[in-house]
Scaffold this motif. Sequence first.
Motif, PDB file in Angstrom:
ATOM      1  N   SER A 179       0.802  -1.239   0.000  1.00 14.95           N
ATOM      2  CA  SER A 179       0.000   0.000   0.000  1.00 14.95           C
ATOM      3  C   SER A 179       0.827   1.277   0.000  1.00 14.95           C
ATOM      4  O   SER A 179       0.379   2.316   0.484  1.00 14.95           O
ATOM      5  CB  SER A 179      -0.927   0.001   1.223  1.00 14.95           C
ATOM      6  N   THR A 204      -6.246   1.841   1.168  1.00 18.84           N
ATOM      7  CA  THR A 204      -5.156   1.067   1.772  1.00 18.84           C
ATOM      8  C   THR A 204      -5.631  -0.335   2.137  1.00 18.84           C
ATOM      9  O   THR A 204      -4.927  -1.329   1.902  1.00 18.84           O
ATOM     10  CB  THR A 204      -4.613   1.782   3.028  1.00 18.84           C
ATOM     11  N   ALA A 207      -5.792  -2.303  -0.965  1.00 18.09           N
ATOM     12  CA  ALA A 207      -4.465  -2.644  -1.469  1.00 18.09           C
ATOM     13  C   ALA A 207      -3.830  -3.759  -0.647  1.00 18.09           C
ATOM     14  O   ALA A 207      -3.019  -4.543  -1.166  1.00 18.09           O
ATOM     15  CB  ALA A 207      -3.569  -1.404  -1.457  1.00 18.09           C
TER      16      ALA A 207
END
Length: 248
Positions: A179, A204, A207
């Motif tokens: 991330s 995030t 990810a």
Amino acid sequence: MSAHSERLLRELYASLGQRKRPEDVAQLIRDLFDATPGSLDRRTRTALEKATRTSLRSLWHGYTSMLEDFARPVGAQRQLARAAALFATVTALPEAAGDDPAQVEAVIRAAGEEIRKEYGHSDFLSDRLNREQRAEAGLGEVSKRQYNKRFRLLRRMEAKLARILVEQHKREITVIGKSGLASRLPYEEFTADAGTAAFIAYLTARANLRSEFTVSGQQRPYDEVADALFRRLDADTATWGAAATLAG
């Protein structure tokens, strides 16, 4: 900002270095915006409602078998407790100290001074003091057995500290690889704009999803919820520098 909103922002900030399910991060974001009535447009609310249908709070069992964090190294809590029992200059420390290399090193150095051991000099054959050297150093009342016990502990603690540093570095590389630099954001920069904080936390989490072995390819982090959160950002108040820390 209310205490409730502050708590939610801290949870979102903590999630940047964890592996929480995107659905559960979406639930925190929804709670954050619900704390400020009228702050959500219809499109974003619809996307969040869809995402949170499978959040842990919405599921009847409220449980996930997947770890919600990246693997962390085993700390030196046990060694610190032992040092506090053996060395007069070492006091009991909180549990978190075992995960802090700086505090572990400080204890090793302080305890080493007590038996006149130099930090980093831990060879059991060449770096120990013999009886005459212990007497000259003012350690004549410490038996060879007790001295060796303390020397061995500090030797193990130095090795443990080295392992912690390596494992922490490996974890940091793993998180950044998933991330970007989001996990390094200062809290003040992350919370400067709630909308940006929500976008960063959700993207995030997306990810950080585990890789899937599938012929159709991996899921893309940027989904319907991320797009809705991005589109509602205010061009004048959004912290674009913070958002830029995310992986592309």
